[in-house]
Design a protein around this motif. Structure first.
Motif, PDB file in Angstrom:
ATOM      1  N   GLY A   1       0.796  -1.218   0.000  1.00  0.00           N
ATOM      2  CA  GLY A   1       0.000   0.000   0.000  1.00  0.00           C
ATOM      3  C   GLY A   1       0.830   1.270   0.000  1.00  0.00           C
ATOM      4  N   THR A   2       2.144   1.136  -0.019  1.00  0.00           N
ATOM      5  CA  THR A   2       3.023   2.307  -0.025  1.00  0.00           C
ATOM      6  C   THR A   2       3.670   2.461  -1.393  1.00  0.00           C
ATOM      7  OG1 THR A   2       3.528   1.985   2.322  1.00  0.00           O
ATOM      8  CG2 THR A   2       5.017   3.400   1.048  1.00  0.00           C
ATOM      9  N   LEU A   3       3.379   3.556  -2.067  1.00  0.00           N
ATOM     10  CA  LEU A   3       3.930   3.790  -3.398  1.00  0.00           C
ATOM     11  C   LEU A   3       5.449   3.866  -3.359  1.00  0.00           C
ATOM     12  CD1 LEU A   3       1.466   6.514  -4.772  1.00  0.00           C
ATOM     13  CD2 LEU A   3       1.593   4.109  -5.448  1.00  0.00           C
ATOM     14  N   GLY A   4       6.085   3.148  -4.268  1.00  0.00           N
ATOM     15  CA  GLY A   4       7.534   3.212  -4.403  1.00  0.00           C
ATOM     16  C   GLY A   4       8.325   2.425  -3.391  1.00  0.00           C
ATOM     17  N   GLU A   5       7.670   1.719  -2.480  1.00  0.00           N
ATOM     18  CA  GLU A   5       8.396   1.016  -1.414  1.00  0.00           C
ATOM     19  C   GLU A   5       9.294  -0.081  -1.983  1.00  0.00           C
ATOM     20  OE1 GLU A   5       7.339  -0.707   2.940  1.00  0.00           O
ATOM     21  OE2 GLU A   5       6.120  -1.460   1.289  1.00  0.00           O
ATOM     22  N   ALA A   6       8.751  -0.896  -2.876  1.00  0.00           N
ATOM     23  CA  ALA A   6       9.540  -1.996  -3.431  1.00  0.00           C
ATOM     24  C   ALA A   6      10.680  -1.468  -4.287  1.00  0.00           C
ATOM     25  CB  ALA A   6       8.644  -2.921  -4.254  1.00  0.00           C
ATOM     26  N   ARG A   7      10.424  -0.388  -5.021  1.00  0.00           N
ATOM     27  CA  ARG A   7      11.476   0.188  -5.856  1.00  0.00           C
ATOM     28  C   ARG A   7      12.629   0.697  -4.998  1.00  0.00           C
ATOM     29  NH1 ARG A   7       8.753   3.862  -7.783  1.00  0.00           N
ATOM     30  NH2 ARG A   7       9.590   5.679  -6.688  1.00  0.00           N
ATOM     31  N   SER A   8      12.298   1.340  -3.891  1.00  0.00           N
ATOM     32  CA  SER A   8      13.328   1.840  -2.991  1.00  0.00           C
ATOM     33  C   SER A   8      14.108   0.702  -2.352  1.00  0.00           C
ATOM     34  CB  SER A   8      12.698   2.700  -1.891  1.00  0.00           C
ATOM     35  OG  SER A   8      12.043   3.831  -2.448  1.00  0.00           O
ATOM     36  N   ALA A   9      13.401  -0.372  -1.987  1.00  0.00           N
ATOM     37  CA  ALA A   9      14.069  -1.525  -1.382  1.00  0.00           C
ATOM     38  C   ALA A   9      15.002  -2.197  -2.377  1.00  0.00           C
ATOM     39  CB  ALA A   9      13.033  -2.512  -0.863  1.00  0.00           C
ATOM     40  N   ALA A  10      14.566  -2.271  -3.650  1.00  0.00           N
ATOM     41  CA  ALA A  10      15.402  -2.895  -4.674  1.00  0.00           C
ATOM     42  C   ALA A  10      16.645  -2.079  -4.959  1.00  0.00           C
ATOM     43  CB  ALA A  10      14.596  -3.090  -5.950  1.00  0.00           C
ATOM     44  N   ALA A  11      16.509  -0.749  -4.866  1.00  0.00           N
ATOM     45  CA  ALA A  11      17.647   0.126  -5.147  1.00  0.00           C
ATOM     46  C   ALA A  11      18.705   0.050  -4.051  1.00  0.00           C
ATOM     47  CB  ALA A  11      17.161   1.562  -5.302  1.00  0.00           C
ATOM     48  N   GLY A  12      18.292  -0.308  -2.827  1.00  0.00           N
ATOM     49  CA  GLY A  12      19.234  -0.415  -1.732  1.00  0.00           C
ATOM     50  C   GLY A  12      19.529   0.945  -1.128  1.00  0.00           C
ATOM     51  N   PRO A  13      20.386   0.976  -0.116  1.00  0.00           N
ATOM     52  CA  PRO A  13      20.709   2.235   0.539  1.00  0.00           C
ATOM     53  C   PRO A  13      21.467   3.183  -0.387  1.00  0.00           C
ATOM     54  CG  PRO A  13      22.162   0.495   1.297  1.00  0.00           C
ATOM     55  CD  PRO A  13      21.112  -0.166   0.443  1.00  0.00           C
ATOM     56  N   GLY A  14      21.239   4.465  -0.223  1.00  0.00           N
ATOM     57  CA  GLY A  14      21.929   5.460  -1.027  1.00  0.00           C
ATOM     58  C   GLY A  14      23.371   5.612  -0.596  1.00  0.00           C
TER      59      GLY A  14
END
Length: 229
Positions: free
Chosen positions: A212-225
């Motif tokens: 239900g959170t937009l972009g959550e999986a994309r951020s998790a896949a990208a990993g830490p900045g």
């Protein structure tokens, strides 16, 4: 009780491999049937030759590889599960146990399902063990999940899908979703396999689920900045 997995000749061996790994990870035994055409597809897409008389090594190699052909980190563990949980049946063996309704199973998954195998199951042709086992699964009221991969669909194929739905099967097209933060082909195959196993009622952790959170999986896949320091 085992799951029956039928692999037809449609392109999509990564989908079949991921479904099989998911079932084995759940510690579920598998009766595996590769059609004659599936062996050609496996050879074409992976370079792995199949022999019914010595299937353990090619199956372990197949499931122990990523889609790009490199070895998976868990290859040894997967191979041990194959040795312990899988039984393979030749497609021409209509006397094999999955051909009888008196042989108890949890159900069957056909992945990938070519339009020819889909039609054969919908029409009840039972021309080989894959089709016969699927027909038995339907007549016994067990869960049947059919995963068509080929497209576009003709009118005849669409009718066959409707007939399968009316007979109680689940038609789960191999349509990967992109909201789960896929990073490579294996992630896309795992998404489809995870949804297929969901349809079969098999718990799995093959993909990131929608929260239900937009972009959550994309951020998790990208990993830490990068570290700002």
């Amino acid at each position: 009780m085992p799951w029956i997995v039928g692999v037809s000749g449609a392109s999509g061996t990564p989908y079949a491999a991921s479904v099989l790994r998911g079932l084995l990870a759940a510690q579920l035994p598998v009766d595996l049937v590769l059609s004659r055409a599936a062996r050609l597809t496996l050879l074409d897409e992976t370079g792995i030759g199949w022999r019914d008389a010595a299937w353990l090594d090619p199956l372990s190699t197949w499931l122990g590889r990523r889609a790009d052909g490199t070895r998976r980190p868990d290859a040894d563990e997967v191979g041990a599960r194959v040795d312990r949980l899988v039984e393979v049946h030749p497609p021409a063996d209509l006397g094999a146990r999955p051909s009888s309704g008196s042989y108890p199973t949890r159900g069957m998954i056909v992945v990938p399902a070519s339009t020819a195998s889909l039609a054969g199951v919908a029409l009840g042709l039972s021309k080989d063990l894959l089709q016969r086992a699927a027909d038995v699964t339907l007549k016994e009221g067990r869960r049947l999940v059919v995963v068509p991969r080929e497209m576009p669909y003709t009118r005849a194929t669409l009718r066959h899908m409707l007939d399968l739905d009316a007979a109680g099967a689940v038609v789960a097209a191999a349509s990967p979703g992109f909201y789960a933060g896929a990073r490579d082909v294996d992630d896309l195959a795992d998404f489809v396999a995870g949804r297929v196993l969901d349809a079969a009622g098999v718990p799995n952790e093959l993909f990131r689920r929608w929260t239900g959170t937009l972009g959550e999986a994309r951020s998790a896949a990208a990993g830490p900045g990068p570290d700002p320091t």
